[in-house]
Design a protein around this motif. Structure first.
Motif, PDB file in Angstrom:
ATOM      1  N   LEU A 165       0.861  -1.186   0.000  1.00 49.92           N
ATOM      2  CA  LEU A 165       0.000   0.000   0.000  1.00 49.92           C
ATOM      3  C   LEU A 165       0.893   1.229   0.000  1.00 49.92           C
ATOM      4  N   ASP A 166       0.745   2.071  -1.030  1.00 50.28           N
ATOM      5  CA  ASP A 166       1.694   3.179  -1.145  1.00 50.28           C
ATOM      6  C   ASP A 166       1.139   4.280  -2.035  1.00 50.28           C
ATOM      7  N   LEU A 167       1.722   5.460  -1.866  1.00 48.71           N
ATOM      8  CA  LEU A 167       1.569   6.575  -2.795  1.00 48.71           C
ATOM      9  C   LEU A 167       2.930   6.759  -3.468  1.00 48.71           C
ATOM     10  N   PRO A 168       3.201   6.041  -4.567  1.00 51.53           N
ATOM     11  CA  PRO A 168       4.524   6.106  -5.193  1.00 51.53           C
ATOM     12  C   PRO A 168       4.842   7.519  -5.678  1.00 51.53           C
ATOM     13  N   PRO A 169       6.004   8.041  -5.319  1.00 44.01           N
ATOM     14  CA  PRO A 169       6.358   9.414  -5.700  1.00 44.01           C
ATOM     15  C   PRO A 169       6.652   9.526  -7.186  1.00 44.01           C
ATOM     16  N   ARG A 170       6.458  10.711  -7.714  1.00 41.99           N
ATOM     17  CA  ARG A 170       6.755  10.979  -9.129  1.00 41.99           C
ATOM     18  C   ARG A 170       7.826  12.048  -9.273  1.00 41.99           C
ATOM     19  N   LYS A 171       8.513  12.344  -8.167  1.00 40.33           N
ATOM     20  CA  LYS A 171       9.656  13.245  -8.189  1.00 40.33           C
ATOM     21  C   LYS A 171      10.724  12.680  -7.265  1.00 40.33           C
ATOM     22  N   ASP A 172      11.963  13.066  -7.502  1.00 41.61           N
ATOM     23  CA  ASP A 172      13.078  12.652  -6.665  1.00 41.61           C
ATOM     24  C   ASP A 172      12.954  13.345  -5.304  1.00 41.61           C
ATOM     25  N   LEU A 173      12.830  12.556  -4.256  1.00 40.50           N
ATOM     26  CA  LEU A 173      12.583  13.128  -2.934  1.00 40.50           C
ATOM     27  C   LEU A 173      13.808  13.812  -2.343  1.00 40.50           C
TER      28      LEU A 173
ATOM     29  N   GLU B 278      -0.743  21.959 -10.101  1.00 39.99           N
ATOM     30  CA  GLU B 278      -0.584  21.938 -11.548  1.00 39.99           C
ATOM     31  C   GLU B 278       0.860  22.230 -11.952  1.00 39.99           C
ATOM     32  N   MET B 279       1.237  21.669 -13.111  1.00 37.22           N
ATOM     33  CA  MET B 279       2.607  21.783 -13.603  1.00 37.22           C
ATOM     34  C   MET B 279       2.665  22.704 -14.817  1.00 37.22           C
ATOM     35  N   GLY B 280       3.829  23.363 -15.007  1.00 35.80           N
ATOM     36  CA  GLY B 280       4.072  24.135 -16.211  1.00 35.80           C
ATOM     37  C   GLY B 280       4.409  23.217 -17.370  1.00 35.80           C
ATOM     38  N   GLU B 281       4.441  23.765 -18.577  1.00 36.63           N
ATOM     39  CA  GLU B 281       4.634  22.942 -19.774  1.00 36.63           C
ATOM     40  C   GLU B 281       5.970  22.208 -19.766  1.00 36.63           C
ATOM     41  N   THR B 282       7.047  22.890 -19.358  1.00 38.97           N
ATOM     42  CA  THR B 282       8.363  22.241 -19.337  1.00 38.97           C
ATOM     43  C   THR B 282       8.383  21.090 -18.350  1.00 38.97           C
ATOM     44  N   ASP B 283       7.848  21.307 -17.172  1.00 40.36           N
ATOM     45  CA  ASP B 283       7.798  20.257 -16.152  1.00 40.36           C
ATOM     46  C   ASP B 283       6.896  19.112 -16.585  1.00 40.36           C
ATOM     47  N   ARG B 284       5.833  19.428 -17.307  1.00 40.61           N
ATOM     48  CA  ARG B 284       4.927  18.376 -17.776  1.00 40.61           C
ATOM     49  C   ARG B 284       5.637  17.428 -18.742  1.00 40.61           C
ATOM     50  N   ALA B 285       6.440  17.978 -19.616  1.00 38.71           N
ATOM     51  CA  ALA B 285       7.150  17.142 -20.592  1.00 38.71           C
ATOM     52  C   ALA B 285       8.117  16.190 -19.882  1.00 38.71           C
ATOM     53  N   HIS B 286       8.825  16.705 -18.886  1.00 37.54           N
ATOM     54  CA  HIS B 286       9.756  15.867 -18.125  1.00 37.54           C
ATOM     55  C   HIS B 286       9.000  14.792 -17.354  1.00 37.54           C
ATOM     56  N   LEU B 287       7.877  15.179 -16.749  1.00 39.63           N
ATOM     57  CA  LEU B 287       7.101  14.222 -15.971  1.00 39.63           C
ATOM     58  C   LEU B 287       6.480  13.152 -16.865  1.00 39.63           C
ATOM     59  N   ALA B 288       6.022  13.548 -18.055  1.00 43.10           N
ATOM     60  CA  ALA B 288       5.446  12.573 -18.986  1.00 43.10           C
ATOM     61  C   ALA B 288       6.484  11.528 -19.382  1.00 43.10           C
TER      62      ALA B 288
ATOM     63  N   ARG C  75       9.081  10.583 -17.539  1.00 46.50           N
ATOM     64  CA  ARG C  75       9.301   9.726 -16.376  1.00 46.50           C
ATOM     65  C   ARG C  75       8.157   8.729 -16.212  1.00 46.50           C
ATOM     66  N   ASP C  76       6.919   9.203 -16.404  1.00 46.92           N
ATOM     67  CA  ASP C  76       5.761   8.323 -16.273  1.00 46.92           C
ATOM     68  C   ASP C  76       5.800   7.189 -17.293  1.00 46.92           C
TER      69      ASP C  76
ATOM     70  N   SER D 190       6.307   1.571 -18.525  1.00 46.74           N
ATOM     71  CA  SER D 190       6.985   0.565 -19.341  1.00 46.74           C
ATOM     72  C   SER D 190       7.645  -0.498 -18.475  1.00 46.74           C
ATOM     73  N   LYS D 191       8.261  -0.076 -17.376  1.00 47.72           N
ATOM     74  CA  LYS D 191       8.896  -1.024 -16.456  1.00 47.72           C
ATOM     75  C   LYS D 191       7.859  -1.914 -15.776  1.00 47.72           C
TER      76      LYS D 191
END
Length: 324
Positions: A174-182, A273-283, A285-286, A291-292
């Motif tokens: 049971l977890d909330l997996p992070p989407r940024k480097d902590l 909400e994320m800005g456009e540059t951050d969205r591209a990086h996050l997409a 990573r997602d 894929s993994k």
């Protein structure tokens, strides 16, 4: 199916009312998961489902091979997630032979239900599944629920999986997996893991005598979860199935509902909400993460359990939803 994991199949384990006293008396209990508006339209009904989608949902919601408390927990969580996020969700569009599938001898059966999020919205998709497999050592039952957020927000995803290799042995993830480097983003750690006091739920659960920490054999899974992840093995004495049901009903259920409430409030409906540059990086990573998930967790286990033809069909449909 969120993590129908190779680690599950190689596991060393032959792989309601809220009765828990909350450690946070200043906060009202969220176990009933009363809807809190995500958006002005959150109370609107979700789009009408096609008959085959509704049939697939009914079969998925049966959870036919687990105990009543286990089934009730999964139904409550998935129903709460659908109710809260309904205005953001599209009907399930998986083919019928992906929504429910089995191997040639019907010794392995599974149901998969995925609802994608409307674009634009903070929801990428929600996914629920159950798997039942007859093994020489006994029956393996895996139920899971996960939710992936879109790149419009960097908030954590949601993951819960129950892996039961016998009536008296259960692994809970049971977890909330992070989407940024902590390490690079300490404010993210503060917002989602410290301010929410979510680690207290793990501590409460580990005080139960039958509960002990569980370590996945997959290094990838161990590095993908958060530092507050609940990864435990619950083992009762042989024949004490009623004790296992009691733990699931009175403890696991209460904690899982609290964690889902935190995720709905702070992550799915948090308005971050994320800005456009951050969205591209996050997409990007997602995509790697999804894929993994296919490659590590499902790519080897599904062919072994269901045969290559069925696995190819199911994995192909999942890749389409995952956009990978």
């Amino acid at each position: 199916m969120a993590v129908i994991s190779a680690h599950s199949l190689h596991s060393p384990f032959s792989t309601s009312p809220l009765l828990l006293r909350s450690p946070f008396p200043s906060s009202p209990p969220r176990s009933k998961l009363a809807p809190i508006s995500c958006s002005p339209s959150s109370s609107s009904p979700s789009p009408l489902m096609a008959p085959q989608s509704e049939d697939g949902r009914k079969r998925f919601m049966e959870f036919p091979y687990v105990s009543a408390p286990h089934r009730d927990l999964m139904v409550d969580l998935f129903s709460a997630m659908e109710s809260r996020l309904g205005s953001y969700l599209l009907p399930c569009t998986l083919p019928p032979d992906v929504q429910y599938y089995h191997n040639q001898g019907s010794t392995a059966l599974a149901s998969l239900h995925i609802r994608s999020g409307l674009k634009p919205s903070p929801i990428d998709f929600i996914l629920g599944s159950w798997l039942h497999c007859k093994l020489p050592s006994g029956a393996l039952n895996i139920t899971s629920l996960s939710a992936y957020l879109s790149p419009s927000t960097d908030a954590p995803n949601f993951l819960m999986e129950l892996i039961q290799s016998s009536p008296t042995s259960l692994v809970l993830i049971l977890d909330l997996p992070p989407r940024k480097d902590l390490v690079l983003h300490p404010e993210y750690l503060q917002t989602f893991y410290e301010d929410t006091q979510i680690d207290e739920y793990r501590k409460i659960l580990e005080k139960i005598p039958e509960v002990r920490p569980y370590s996945s054999s997959s290094l990838y899974i161990r590095c993908a979860v958060s530092p507050t992840a609940i990864l435990v093995c619950i083992e009762t004495e042989p024949g004490r199935t009623e004790r296992m049901e009691e733990i699931v009903r009175d403890h696991v259920s209460a904690i899982a509902k609290e964690v889902l409430g935190i995720w709905l409030d702070r992550c799915a409906c948090g308005g971050r909400e994320m800005g456009e540059t951050d969205r591209a990086h996050l997409a990007k990573r997602d995509r790697v993460f999804k894929s993994k998930t296919i490659e590590i967790d499902l790519g080897s286990s599904l062919p072994r359990l269901f045969g290559q033809e069925v696995a190819t069909r199911v994995l192909g449909a999942m890749r389409e939803v995952f956009s990978i």
